[in-house]
Design a protein around this motif. Structure first.
Motif, PDB file in Angstrom:
ATOM      1  N   ASP A   3     -35.898  -6.979  78.157  1.00 53.23           N
ATOM      2  CA  ASP A   3     -34.565  -6.622  77.635  1.00 53.23           C
ATOM      3  C   ASP A   3     -33.507  -7.724  77.750  1.00 53.23           C
ATOM      4  O   ASP A   3     -32.427  -7.593  77.172  1.00 53.23           O
ATOM      5  N   GLY A  63     -27.489  -6.302  76.377  1.00 54.37           N
ATOM      6  CA  GLY A  63     -26.502  -6.773  77.341  1.00 54.37           C
ATOM      7  C   GLY A  63     -25.885  -8.114  76.980  1.00 54.37           C
ATOM      8  O   GLY A  63     -26.192  -8.716  75.948  1.00 54.37           O
ATOM      9  N   PRO A  98     -27.895   5.750  75.305  1.00 55.24           N
ATOM     10  CA  PRO A  98     -28.491   5.251  76.560  1.00 55.24           C
ATOM     11  C   PRO A  98     -28.373   3.729  76.706  1.00 55.24           C
ATOM     12  O   PRO A  98     -28.203   3.215  77.810  1.00 55.24           O
ATOM     13  N   LEU A  99     -28.429   3.003  75.574  1.00 53.89           N
ATOM     14  CA  LEU A  99     -28.310   1.549  75.604  1.00 53.89           C
ATOM     15  C   LEU A  99     -26.863   1.114  75.822  1.00 53.89           C
ATOM     16  O   LEU A  99     -26.606   0.116  76.494  1.00 53.89           O
ATOM     17  N   LYS A 128     -24.750   2.574  77.666  1.00 53.93           N
ATOM     18  CA  LYS A 128     -24.482   2.743  79.093  1.00 53.93           C
ATOM     19  C   LYS A 128     -25.148   1.651  79.929  1.00 53.93           C
ATOM     20  O   LYS A 128     -24.643   1.273  80.979  1.00 53.93           O
ATOM     21  N   LYS A 129     -26.269   1.143  79.447  1.00 55.22           N
ATOM     22  CA  LYS A 129     -26.937   0.045  80.155  1.00 55.22           C
ATOM     23  C   LYS A 129     -26.194  -1.274  79.961  1.00 55.22           C
ATOM     24  O   LYS A 129     -26.162  -2.112  80.852  1.00 55.22           O
ATOM     25  N   LYS A 139     -20.534  -1.765  81.860  1.00 53.72           N
ATOM     26  CA  LYS A 139     -20.270  -1.228  83.197  1.00 53.72           C
ATOM     27  C   LYS A 139     -19.306  -0.048  83.148  1.00 53.72           C
ATOM     28  O   LYS A 139     -19.374   0.866  83.967  1.00 53.72           O
TER      29      LYS A 139
END
Length: 321
Positions: free
Chosen positions: A121, A126, A181-182, A184-185, A188
């Protein structure tokens, strides 16, 4: 005002087919002077409004692209980049490369661990996966060279759209749910798309509105050197990224010569490297040109086989070279 015609091509596939015996049914809208087509009605309407105000096709392109940043963030955005291919009504052609670039601190092994294995990932999710955005530089470069209306006039309806809000479609509801879900990853802190959004809800992008207002007031440098640049870098570094103010300040869109090739009696204009689109498309079309696709029939097994085999070879070469 000199009228211009603009063709923005992402991917084109031309197939020679038999002319139907009966007149085909017309769907959608056909116009004799100009039209704007995009993924969201709100963005297309804004582009059309710009044309009606006396803007040219490039003005409409800028307005539509920035409106998509509000209405269709899945594809349109000010944090990404793109390519533009155009043909003016006097025959002049050209291309603009405003794709994202790697930060200056990047290295070839930055996504590998100590044993040389890919870190899951890290290159796709990110802050480390983010390139230096080119969209704002691209639309300003196109506007500087070809635009007729002021940036303020072009951005006014876009800012109004962001303030007014976007109606969530059924497809958008599903897409937001899929990617939450991504989100939130990658972040922050909570973002607006973390909330539960349903079809027909209205999303008002307050922060994006403020950003667009700053860009309208301060121009291109707002995004690459101003308050927006500082906020972007602060966020990226706080979330583990390596983007710097120097990266943003040094970003420039590049004018390039497009790829051109013949298919039967047609001249096709497409994007040049760093895009692989134009070269791949040329190889595919050159590969299928000797075959009588019109005799095989549209979407027949034989036609699909020929096209698929040409595509396989083009993409094998793309991967190899």
């Amino acid at each position: 005002m000199k009228k211009t015609l603009l063709l923005i091509a992402i991917s084109v596939l031309l197939i020679s087919c038999k002319t139907a015996d009966k007149k085909p049914k017309t769907t959608g809208l056909i116009t004799t002077k100009a039209m704007v087509v995009s993924a969201r009605e709100e963005a297309s309407k804004i582009g059309t409004e710009i044309l009606k105000k006396g803007g040219n096709a490039f003005d409409a392109m800028v307005a539509t692209e920035l409106a998509l940043a509000v209405a269709y963030p899945y594809a349109g955005n000010i944090g990404g980049g793109g390519f533009m291919v155009y043909r003016k009504n006097d025959g002049e052609i050209g291309a603009l490369d405003y794709r994202e670039k790697a930060p200056l601190a990047s290295s070839k092994d930055m996504f590998l661990d100590n044993e040389g294995n890919v870190i899951k990932d890290k290159s796709t999710l990110g802050s480390m996966a983010v390139g230096i955005p080119g969209t704002v530089a691209g639309v300003f470069a196109a506007h500087k060279k070809f635009g007729t209306l002021t940036i303020q006039e072009i951005l006014k309806p876009v800012i109004a759209l962001a303030k007014r809000g976007i109606v969530v479609t059924k497809k958008q509801e599903a897409r937001i749910k899929k990617y939450q879900p991504l989100f939130k990853k990658a972040n922050k802190s909570k973002i607006i798309l973390d909330s539960l959004w349903k079809e027909n809800d209205i999303i008002k992008y307050t922060a994006l509105t403020a950003t667009l207002e700053r860009i309208s007031k301060n121009g291109r440098d707002e995004f690459y050197k101003g308050e927006t640049a500082k906020r972007l870098v602060k966020f990226m570094q706080a979330n583990g990224g390596i983007m710097t103010l120097e990266d943003l300040a040094k970003y420039e869109a590049k004018w390039r010569k497009p790829i051109t090739f013949k298919y039967d009696d047609l001249k096709v204009i497409s994007m040049s490297p760093p895009s692989s689109g134009g070269i791949c498309l040329a190889q595919i079309m050159n590969g299928i040109e000797p075959y009588d696709l019109d005799k095989y029939g549209h979407n027949s097994t034989k036609t699909i086989q020929v096209i698929a085999e040409a595509e396989r070879r083009a993409y094998a070469d793309r991967s190899f070279f």
